[in-house]
Design an enzyme around this catalytic site. Structure first.
Site, PDB file in Angstrom:
ATOM      1  N   LYS A  22     -30.732 -10.463  -9.468  1.00 47.13           N
ATOM      2  CA  LYS A  22     -31.212 -10.866 -10.806  1.00 47.13           C
ATOM      3  C   LYS A  22     -32.150 -12.065 -10.705  1.00 47.13           C
ATOM      4  CE  LYS A  22     -28.620 -13.649 -13.314  1.00 47.13           C
ATOM      5  NZ  LYS A  22     -29.211 -14.935 -13.708  1.00 47.13           N
ATOM      6  N   ASN A  23     -31.781 -13.058  -9.883  1.00 45.05           N
ATOM      7  CA  ASN A  23     -32.554 -14.300  -9.838  1.00 45.05           C
ATOM      8  C   ASN A  23     -33.838 -14.194  -9.016  1.00 45.05           C
ATOM      9  OD1 ASN A  23     -30.747 -15.369 -11.567  1.00 45.05           O
ATOM     10  ND2 ASN A  23     -29.607 -16.523 -10.020  1.00 45.05           N
ATOM     11  N   CYS A 117     -26.781 -25.521 -22.735  1.00 43.33           N
ATOM     12  CA  CYS A 117     -26.260 -24.426 -21.907  1.00 43.33           C
ATOM     13  C   CYS A 117     -24.797 -24.685 -21.584  1.00 43.33           C
ATOM     14  CB  CYS A 117     -27.073 -24.343 -20.611  1.00 43.33           C
ATOM     15  SG  CYS A 117     -26.472 -23.083 -19.481  1.00 43.33           S
ATOM     16  N   ARG A 122     -29.477 -29.054 -18.648  1.00 41.92           N
ATOM     17  CA  ARG A 122     -30.485 -28.385 -17.801  1.00 41.92           C
ATOM     18  C   ARG A 122     -31.889 -28.756 -18.252  1.00 41.92           C
ATOM     19  NH1 ARG A 122     -28.572 -22.273 -16.853  1.00 41.92           N
ATOM     20  NH2 ARG A 122     -30.059 -22.383 -15.156  1.00 41.92           N
ATOM     21  N   ILE A 124     -36.040 -29.698 -18.053  1.00 35.65           N
ATOM     22  CA  ILE A 124     -37.158 -29.007 -17.389  1.00 35.65           C
ATOM     23  C   ILE A 124     -38.227 -29.995 -16.933  1.00 35.65           C
ATOM     24  CG2 ILE A 124     -36.781 -26.777 -18.554  1.00 35.65           C
ATOM     25  CD1 ILE A 124     -39.186 -27.572 -20.394  1.00 35.65           C
ATOM     26  N   ASP A 125     -37.852 -31.251 -16.746  1.00 38.56           N
ATOM     27  CA  ASP A 125     -38.830 -32.289 -16.369  1.00 38.56           C
ATOM     28  C   ASP A 125     -39.561 -31.946 -15.076  1.00 38.56           C
ATOM     29  OD1 ASP A 125     -36.937 -34.460 -14.343  1.00 38.56           O
ATOM     30  OD2 ASP A 125     -36.157 -32.660 -15.337  1.00 38.56           O
ATOM     31  N   LEU A 126     -38.889 -31.311 -14.117  1.00 38.77           N
ATOM     32  CA  LEU A 126     -39.539 -30.988 -12.842  1.00 38.77           C
ATOM     33  C   LEU A 126     -40.600 -29.902 -13.023  1.00 38.77           C
ATOM     34  CD1 LEU A 126     -36.374 -31.035 -10.539  1.00 38.77           C
ATOM     35  CD2 LEU A 126     -38.110 -32.829 -10.790  1.00 38.77           C
ATOM     36  N   ASP A 309     -23.399 -20.777  -7.933  1.00 39.97           N
ATOM     37  CA  ASP A 309     -23.125 -19.522  -8.645  1.00 39.97           C
ATOM     38  C   ASP A 309     -21.924 -18.764  -8.082  1.00 39.97           C
ATOM     39  OD1 ASP A 309     -26.648 -18.762  -9.263  1.00 39.97           O
ATOM     40  OD2 ASP A 309     -25.258 -20.153 -10.199  1.00 39.97           O
ATOM     41  N   ILE A 331     -24.214 -29.452  -8.365  1.00 46.19           N
ATOM     42  CA  ILE A 331     -25.466 -29.004  -8.980  1.00 46.19           C
ATOM     43  C   ILE A 331     -25.378 -29.075 -10.509  1.00 46.19           C
ATOM     44  CG2 ILE A 331     -27.136 -27.106  -9.132  1.00 46.19           C
ATOM     45  CD1 ILE A 331     -26.923 -28.157  -6.313  1.00 46.19           C
ATOM     46  N   ARG A 401     -24.882  -9.927 -18.358  1.00 45.72           N
ATOM     47  CA  ARG A 401     -26.174 -10.580 -18.118  1.00 45.72           C
ATOM     48  C   ARG A 401     -26.604 -10.470 -16.670  1.00 45.72           C
ATOM     49  NH1 ARG A 401     -27.087 -16.271 -20.765  1.00 45.72           N
ATOM     50  NH2 ARG A 401     -29.038 -15.739 -19.699  1.00 45.72           N
TER      51      ARG A 401
HETATM   52  C1  EPZ Z   1     -31.372 -21.163 -10.986  1.00 47.57           C
HETATM   53  O1  EPZ Z   1     -31.370 -21.871 -12.219  1.00 47.57           O
HETATM   54  C2  EPZ Z   1     -30.515 -19.921 -11.206  1.00 47.57           C
HETATM   55  N1  EPZ Z   1     -31.085 -19.134 -12.282  1.00 47.57           N
HETATM   56  C3  EPZ Z   1     -29.096 -20.346 -11.581  1.00 47.57           C
HETATM   57  O2  EPZ Z   1     -28.295 -19.169 -11.644  1.00 47.57           O
HETATM   58  C4  EPZ Z   1     -28.525 -21.211 -10.466  1.00 47.57           C
HETATM   59  O3  EPZ Z   1     -27.271 -21.699 -10.865  1.00 47.57           O
HETATM   60  C5  EPZ Z   1     -29.466 -22.413 -10.220  1.00 47.57           C
HETATM   61  O4  EPZ Z   1     -30.790 -21.949  -9.930  1.00 47.57           O
HETATM   62  C6  EPZ Z   1     -29.009 -23.250  -9.040  1.00 47.57           C
HETATM   63  O5  EPZ Z   1     -28.905 -22.493  -7.885  1.00 47.57           O
HETATM   64  C7  EPZ Z   1     -32.156 -18.352 -12.009  1.00 47.57           C
HETATM   65  O6  EPZ Z   1     -32.679 -18.288 -10.916  1.00 47.57           O
HETATM   66  C8  EPZ Z   1     -32.689 -17.530 -13.143  1.00 47.57           C
HETATM   67  P1  EPZ Z   1     -32.228 -25.487 -11.007  1.00 47.57           P
HETATM   68  P2  EPZ Z   1     -32.386 -23.087 -12.470  1.00 47.57           P
HETATM   69  O7  EPZ Z   1     -33.469 -25.839 -11.729  1.00 47.57           O
HETATM   70  O8  EPZ Z   1     -33.628 -22.861 -11.723  1.00 47.57           O
HETATM   71  C9  EPZ Z   1     -31.616 -29.980 -12.362  1.00 47.57           C
HETATM   72  C10 EPZ Z   1     -26.772 -17.611 -12.566  1.00 47.57           C
HETATM   73  O9  EPZ Z   1     -25.543 -17.715 -12.700  1.00 47.57           O
HETATM   74  N2  EPZ Z   1     -32.979 -29.900 -12.909  1.00 47.57           N
HETATM   75  O10 EPZ Z   1     -32.324 -25.163  -9.565  1.00 47.57           O
HETATM   76  O11 EPZ Z   1     -32.446 -23.316 -13.916  1.00 47.57           O
HETATM   77  C11 EPZ Z   1     -30.639 -29.068 -13.105  1.00 47.57           C
HETATM   78  O12 EPZ Z   1     -30.148 -29.659 -14.273  1.00 47.57           O
HETATM   79  C12 EPZ Z   1     -27.696 -18.805 -12.907  1.00 47.57           C
HETATM   80  O13 EPZ Z   1     -27.336 -16.591 -12.121  1.00 47.57           O
HETATM   81  C13 EPZ Z   1     -33.590 -31.053 -13.362  1.00 47.57           C
HETATM   82  O14 EPZ Z   1     -33.004 -32.134 -13.330  1.00 47.57           O
HETATM   83  O15 EPZ Z   1     -31.561 -24.277 -11.781  1.00 47.57           O
HETATM   84  C14 EPZ Z   1     -29.582 -28.842 -12.032  1.00 47.57           C
HETATM   85  O16 EPZ Z   1     -28.700 -29.922 -12.022  1.00 47.57           O
HETATM   86  C15 EPZ Z   1     -26.972 -19.903 -13.615  1.00 47.57           C
HETATM   87  N3  EPZ Z   1     -34.848 -30.951 -13.852  1.00 47.57           N
HETATM   88  C16 EPZ Z   1     -30.402 -28.821 -10.746  1.00 47.57           C
HETATM   89  O17 EPZ Z   1     -31.633 -29.471 -11.025  1.00 47.57           O
HETATM   90  C17 EPZ Z   1     -35.537 -29.760 -13.897  1.00 47.57           C
HETATM   91  O18 EPZ Z   1     -36.693 -29.715 -14.354  1.00 47.57           O
HETATM   92  C18 EPZ Z   1     -30.693 -27.414 -10.199  1.00 47.57           C
HETATM   93  O19 EPZ Z   1     -31.162 -26.635 -11.253  1.00 47.57           O
HETATM   94  C19 EPZ Z   1     -34.900 -28.608 -13.423  1.00 47.57           C
HETATM   95  C20 EPZ Z   1     -33.616 -28.695 -12.929  1.00 47.57           C
END
Ligand code: EPZ
Length: 422
Positions: A22-23, A117, A122, A124-126, A309, A331, A401
């Site tokens: 999915k991811n 969430c 979560r 999106i600053d990055l 996950d 995480i 999902r």
């Molecule tokens: C991806 O989410 C996956 N989703 C998530 O899977 C997975 O849990 C996550 O990566 C971590 O492995 C998809 O790929 C669609 P991150 P993502 O940005 O990209 C922080 C599932 O169950 N962060 O890697 O949204 C964030 O808060 C889902 O299939 C910032 O601070 O996760 C977290 O603590 C749930 N600023 C960490 O980084 C940002 O701009 C990692 O999040 C972005 C993220």
């Protein structure tokens, strides 16, 4: 609203076909927004997140059609609308992955900020930091939308590490945007997940020039355009990990087909410590369990560390270990909605901040429980497979999902599980 009924106590035996990831599917589908031709994607799972994204992509002018053979045919037919509205984005955070491709291909992207969430904060600053580094003008406009604009994106060096380490979808978004930019972009502290590498491989088949994906340093040489192409996505390592736990928790033996063990080193390392046997023969992996489960310590980390996950699923397993385990969620520190529900089934769990102490018990007992998010619901199914009596799992739309027909796959290897329509 459908629910699942699980009667525990059956040892699972047989073969399970693992679906596509999915991811990997979600960012690759979004990347098709940048292609000049038709893309044919194979292995895309039939899960509701894919349906949600297909709806959004159609709104953004893409023709998305599932073929008889299961392939997804994707082609942009109208570039008039570049607004990803709240109504669709709120249902699935990964919708944010359309931001980079729209900006790169059309010069503008208006995307609703994903809200709260169940698994925690979560931001999106990055994502925004990376797009701004490529020269985009990024603003928060009314109705909670982000408006990104750029006549031309220019390659640049950037550090994409955050408080919790790298970000999977931020890396995907920025890598996609830089693909059609001018010059060379370098992403430092990029996420190394296999899904990021799969997206880069897809983009390279379509004509991009990306190197280093799968490592913390990704280099993207901008190109003028991307062509249509055919692509088979990778198997779902999280679904595979969930079925490995199903074999271990029921003291069973499962053969997983279409399983890439090299994507699961952090997972199989822990499973072997717990006492499971894992053998592979090509993309066939056999998992069998010892009756005695050892307690362990788990800390979730970015890839190749232990995936967040699979945290909930392993917590369900360790509830039955012979001793005390410690699980630390690094995480998503608040990812613990499953703790209370497992407690209703007789688990002994003590949460202190991001850490949960798991005191092993002799057995779990069936009960009505509530799913809160995708992976928490998988943990409740796994607990139900071993619990005494009947477990009723509600709100299984969370499960749908990200898992394709999970109850059918489990029933085919001996589980007493059924979906009840209400
Ligand atoms: C991806 O989410 C996956 N989703 C998530 O899977 C997975 O849990 C996550 O990566 C971590 O492995 C998809 O790929 C669609 P991150 P993502 O940005 O990209 C922080 C599932 O169950 N962060 O890697 O949204 C964030 O808060 C889902 O299939 C910032 O601070 O996760 C977290 O603590 C749930 N600023 C960490 O980084 C940002 O701009 C990692 O999040 C972005 C993220």
């Amino acid at each position: 609203m459908d629910y699942l009924l699980v009667n525990g106590g059956k040892r699972l035996r047989g073969t399970v076909q693992i679906s596509g990831a999915k991811n990997a599917a979600l960012p690759i589908m979004a990347a098709c927004l940048m292609s000049e031709g038709q893309c044919v994607l194979r292995g895309i799972p039939s899960v509701s997140d894919v349906e949600h994204l297909s709806l959004l992509l159609r709104q953004l002018g893409m023709r998305v059609e599932r073929q008889e053979d299961g392939a997804l045919h994707m082609q942009v037919v109208d570039e008039g609308n570049s607004h990803a509205e709240y109504e669709l984005v709120r249902k699935m955070r990964a919708s944010i992955c359309v931001m980079g491709p729209l900006l790169a291909k059309r010069g503008v992207a208006q995307v609703s900020m994903p809200g709260g969430c169940a698994i925690g904060d979560r931001p999106i600053d990055l994502h925004l930091r990376g797009l701004e580094a490529l020269g985009a003008d990024v603003q928060l406009v009314d109705q909670g939308d982000i408006l990104c604009k750029a006549k031309t994106l220019r390659g640049a060096e950037m550090f994409l590490g955050g408080h919790f380490g790298s970000s999977v979808t931020a890396t995907c978004n920025v890598m996609m945007a830089a693909t059609l930019g001018q010059g060379t972009a370098v992403i430092e502290a990029a996420a190394c997940e296999p899904e990021v590498k799969d997206l880069a491989d897809f983009l390279n088949v379509a004509g991009a020039q990306i190197t280093g994906a799968g490592t913390p340093r990704i280099v993207i040489e901008g190109v003028d355009s991307l062509a249509g192409c055919e692509y088979q996505i990778i198997p779902d390592r999280i679904e595979a990990g969930t079925f490995m736990v199903a074999a271990a928790i029921t003291n069973g033996e499962l053969v997983l087909e279409n399983c890439r063990l090299e994507h699961m080193i952090g997972v199989t390392h822990k499973l072997r410590q717990i006492g499971a046997n894992i053998e592979s023969n090509g993309d066939k992996v056999t998992v069998s369990s010892a009756r005695h489960l050892e307690p362990v310590e788990i800390t979730t980390q970015p890839y190749p560390g232990f995936p967040t996950d699979l945290q909930a699923q392993f917590m369900a397993l360790l509830c039955l270990a012979d001793g005390n385990s410690v699980i630390t969620e690094k995480i998503f520190p608040d990812r613990s909605m499953h703790v209370g529900e497992l407690g209703r089934m007789g688990a002994r769990l003590r949460k202190e901040g991001p850490t949960v102490m798991v005191e092993g018990v002799k057995r779990l007992t069936g009960a009505p429980v509530m799913a809160s998010d995708l992976r928490a619901s998988a943990a409740l199914v796994l607990a139900g497979l071993i619990a005494k009596g009947t477990t009723e799992i509600n709100r299984i739309y969370h499960l749908d999902r990200g898992y394709e027909r999970i109850e059918e796959k489990l029933a085919a290897v001996g589980a007493n599980i059924k979906r009840v329509e209400r």
